[in-house]
Design a protein around this motif. Structure first.
Motif, PDB file in Angstrom:
ATOM      1  N   UNK A 120       0.825  -1.213   0.000  1.00 37.93           N
ATOM      2  CA  UNK A 120       0.000   0.000   0.000  1.00 37.93           C
ATOM      3  C   UNK A 120       0.853   1.254   0.000  1.00 37.93           C
ATOM      4  N   UNK A 121       2.027   1.171   0.644  1.00 35.55           N
ATOM      5  CA  UNK A 121       2.954   2.315   0.644  1.00 35.55           C
ATOM      6  C   UNK A 121       3.624   2.452  -0.724  1.00 35.55           C
ATOM      7  N   UNK A 122       3.991   1.313  -1.317  1.00 36.74           N
ATOM      8  CA  UNK A 122       4.643   1.356  -2.615  1.00 36.74           C
ATOM      9  C   UNK A 122       3.711   1.915  -3.688  1.00 36.74           C
ATOM     10  N   UNK A 123       2.423   1.652  -3.548  1.00 39.83           N
ATOM     11  CA  UNK A 123       1.466   2.126  -4.546  1.00 39.83           C
ATOM     12  C   UNK A 123       1.315   3.649  -4.524  1.00 39.83           C
ATOM     13  N   UNK A 124       1.720   4.287  -3.429  1.00 40.34           N
ATOM     14  CA  UNK A 124       1.581   5.741  -3.298  1.00 40.34           C
ATOM     15  C   UNK A 124       2.894   6.483  -3.531  1.00 40.34           C
ATOM     16  N   UNK A 125       3.886   5.821  -4.107  1.00 34.79           N
ATOM     17  CA  UNK A 125       5.202   6.442  -4.252  1.00 34.79           C
ATOM     18  C   UNK A 125       5.212   7.623  -5.218  1.00 34.79           C
ATOM     19  N   UNK A 126       4.198   7.721  -6.066  1.00 38.11           N
ATOM     20  CA  UNK A 126       4.160   8.827  -7.023  1.00 38.11           C
ATOM     21  C   UNK A 126       3.632  10.115  -6.406  1.00 38.11           C
ATOM     22  N   UNK A 131      19.573   0.905  -8.071  1.00 35.31           N
ATOM     23  CA  UNK A 131      19.545  -0.124  -7.041  1.00 35.31           C
ATOM     24  C   UNK A 131      19.893   0.353  -5.654  1.00 35.31           C
ATOM     25  N   UNK A 132      19.881   1.678  -5.398  1.00 36.85           N
ATOM     26  CA  UNK A 132      20.159   2.168  -4.057  1.00 36.85           C
ATOM     27  C   UNK A 132      18.974   1.905  -3.137  1.00 36.85           C
ATOM     28  N   UNK A 139      15.795  -1.806   5.356  1.00 41.60           N
ATOM     29  CA  UNK A 139      16.345  -1.245   4.124  1.00 41.60           C
ATOM     30  C   UNK A 139      15.408  -1.589   2.976  1.00 41.60           C
ATOM     31  N   UNK A 140      14.867  -0.549   2.343  1.00 38.48           N
ATOM     32  CA  UNK A 140      13.902  -0.724   1.261  1.00 38.48           C
ATOM     33  C   UNK A 140      14.479  -0.092   0.000  1.00 38.48           C
ATOM     34  N   UNK A 141      14.313  -0.762  -1.124  1.00 44.49           N
ATOM     35  CA  UNK A 141      14.796  -0.225  -2.392  1.00 44.49           C
ATOM     36  C   UNK A 141      14.200   1.156  -2.640  1.00 44.49           C
ATOM     37  N   UNK A 142      15.058   2.107  -2.992  1.00 43.04           N
ATOM     38  CA  UNK A 142      14.630   3.493  -3.104  1.00 43.04           C
ATOM     39  C   UNK A 142      13.591   3.699  -4.194  1.00 43.04           C
ATOM     40  N   UNK A 143      13.622   2.877  -5.229  1.00 41.76           N
ATOM     41  CA  UNK A 143      12.668   3.066  -6.321  1.00 41.76           C
ATOM     42  C   UNK A 143      11.229   2.731  -5.908  1.00 41.76           C
ATOM     43  N   UNK A 144      11.044   2.084  -4.765  1.00 40.81           N
ATOM     44  CA  UNK A 144       9.696   1.785  -4.265  1.00 40.81           C
ATOM     45  C   UNK A 144       9.153   2.881  -3.363  1.00 40.81           C
TER      46      UNK A 144
END
Length: 447
Positions: free
Chosen positions: A47-53, A139-140, A114-119
């Motif tokens: 749900x957090x990844x879906x709001x990354x934009x 990949x940071x 540690x979570x991939x920054x692109x997410x």
């Protein structure tokens, strides 16, 4: 009946509000069922990844606070011609993500992930002076704490514009700026702050710098001006980075050889003025100095006027003037031996006063002038015009000697003496001008 509806309506309203608040609170709390000893289930953060934009805020009227710090780990290159500074930074961004939180006690005592920054949503912080595309590696990852604190570190090779002043090269200091700002979010949406104090950034940078190259870090200061673009106002933090050039390389390869050549040129004045080797020696020095300037051209700044270029121009001019002085004295002595002209009375009196102010008699050293093949004689006294050794000169001989009453040998001796006096005078003027020029350049470099 009316009271019953009133009581029932109030209860239903409170129940609905309680359920809504509870549901909303559960929206921001991550379920620990996805946490175990084998890792974290990615679906827990879906749900957090879906709001990354979108900017992660509960209320879009509240700005997101971004704390910035960096570590300057290397000064790679300073291009004076293009006015560019190339450096390597470790940028650190910290902000709060309100949609991420969990209870460490219920989630296996896990407090940081540690979570991939692109997410995740990332702030669009950039350096205003940068003249290169951001080459951040892929990949940071970012560290996320259980309270929603996100820490994102990324390495950056920054090529930025810097107003370089090379006048004091190689003893110059440069002040460059690194301005961090948002490209999209105005101050109503994003505010910038400091994660560390400036002195901490300075100490960390000084400890991390491993390269002992041409430049060294002197200090870092900051300012927080606002950037206005049209009607929009952007928050920004400006860092002033002071660097200094290490001059050892240029002192050894530029200043020391040049000073040696000029010193040898000055000492060449002690060669006899009648010597045939004096002028060729100075010409060889001048030729060698020109070759030296050609070889060091790659070490000098390509553009602008530097003090060291003025210094080299002064040295070259002094060597040219020294050669011209030698040519003049050689011509004067040659003319005195071949066909000495008549000597004006004021010059004759000046020579008499210079050589023997008490007797007013010219004294010429009794030595052999090897370059001219003449033997100087001591002048015991000047004879009356038209007389020589008690004998009167004929009208024709007196006319040939300019009517001064001097013999040819006496006239040659006087002109040779005048040549030596002029050589000594011009040498002193040369030393005075050299001392003034070098002192002026050194004072300017020290300031």
């Amino acid at each position: 009946m009316e009271g019953w509806w009133s009581t029932t309506g109030g209860f239903l309203l409170c129940l609905s509000a309680s359920l809504l608040l509870q549901g909303r609170a559960n929206t921001f709390t991550i379920n620990c069922s996805g946490f175990d000893q084998h890792g974290v289930d990615p679906t827990v953060f879906q749900s957090v990844f879906n709001k990354k934009d979108f900017r992660p805020v509960i209320n879009f009227s509240i700005p997101t606070h971004i704390n910035i710090s960096f570590t300057l780990s290397a000064i790679l290159e300073v291009d004076a011609q293009l006015q560019l500074l190339t450096s390597f930074l470790w940028l650190k961004l910290i902000w709060n993500h309100p949609f991420i939180s969990w209870d460490p006690e219920e989630c296996g005592d896990i407090k940081k992930l540690a979570i991939t920054a692109e997410n995740l949503w990332l702030p669009d912080i950039f350096i205003v002076e940068s003249m290169d595309v951001d080459q951040t590696p892929d990949g940071l990852s970012a560290y996320v704490s259980n309270d929603g604190r996100v820490v994102y570190n990324k390495p950056m090779r920054v090529t930025s514009i810097c107003n370089l002043d090379i006048f004091y090269f190689p003893f110059d200091q440069q002040n460059c700026t690194l301005t961090f700002s948002s490209f999209l979010y105005t101050e109503e949406s994003m505010l910038l702050g400091m994660d560390k104090e400036v002195w901490e950034i300075m100490d960390d940078s000084r400890d991390l710098v491993r390269t002992q190259g041409e430049w060294e870090l002197l200090g870092i200061n900051k300012a927080t001006p606002k950037m206005s673009v049209g009607t929009s106002l952007f928050d920004q933090i400006m860092f002033y980075v002071a660097i200094r050039r290490r001059p050892t390389l240029y002192v050894i390869n530029l200043l020391v050889p040049s000073s040696f050549l000029v010193a040898i040129d000055a000492l060449s004045f002690y060669l006899p003025a009648e010597s045939e080797n004096r002028a060729p020696f100075k010409m060889t020095l001048l030729l060698g100095y020109n070759v030296f300037l050609l070889n060091i051209s790659n070490l000098l700044p390509a553009t602008g006027t530097s003090l060291i270029s003025v210094y080299f121009a002064l040295c070259l001019s002094l060597m040219v003037l020294s050669l011209l002085e030698t040519i003049f004295i050689t011509y004067l002595l040659h003319l005195a031996t071949i066909q000495p002209p008549s000597m004006p009375r004021w010059l004759h009196s000046l020579l008499l006063h210079h050589t023997s102010p008490t007797t007013h008699r010219p004294t010429v050293p009794q030595k052999e002038i090897t370059g001219l093949g003449l033997i100087s004689t001591h002048l015991s006294g000047l004879k009356e015009p038209g007389k020589l050794g008690g004998k009167e000169l004929g009208p024709k001989e007196a006319e040939l000697n300019g009517g001064s009453g001097l013999t040819r040998a006496q006239l040659v001796d006087l002109w040779v003496q005048f040549g030596h006096m002029m050589d000594n005078l011009l040498f002193r003027i040369y030393l005075l001008f050299l001392a003034i020029s070098v002192t002026t350049v050194l004072v300017l470099w020290n300031t």
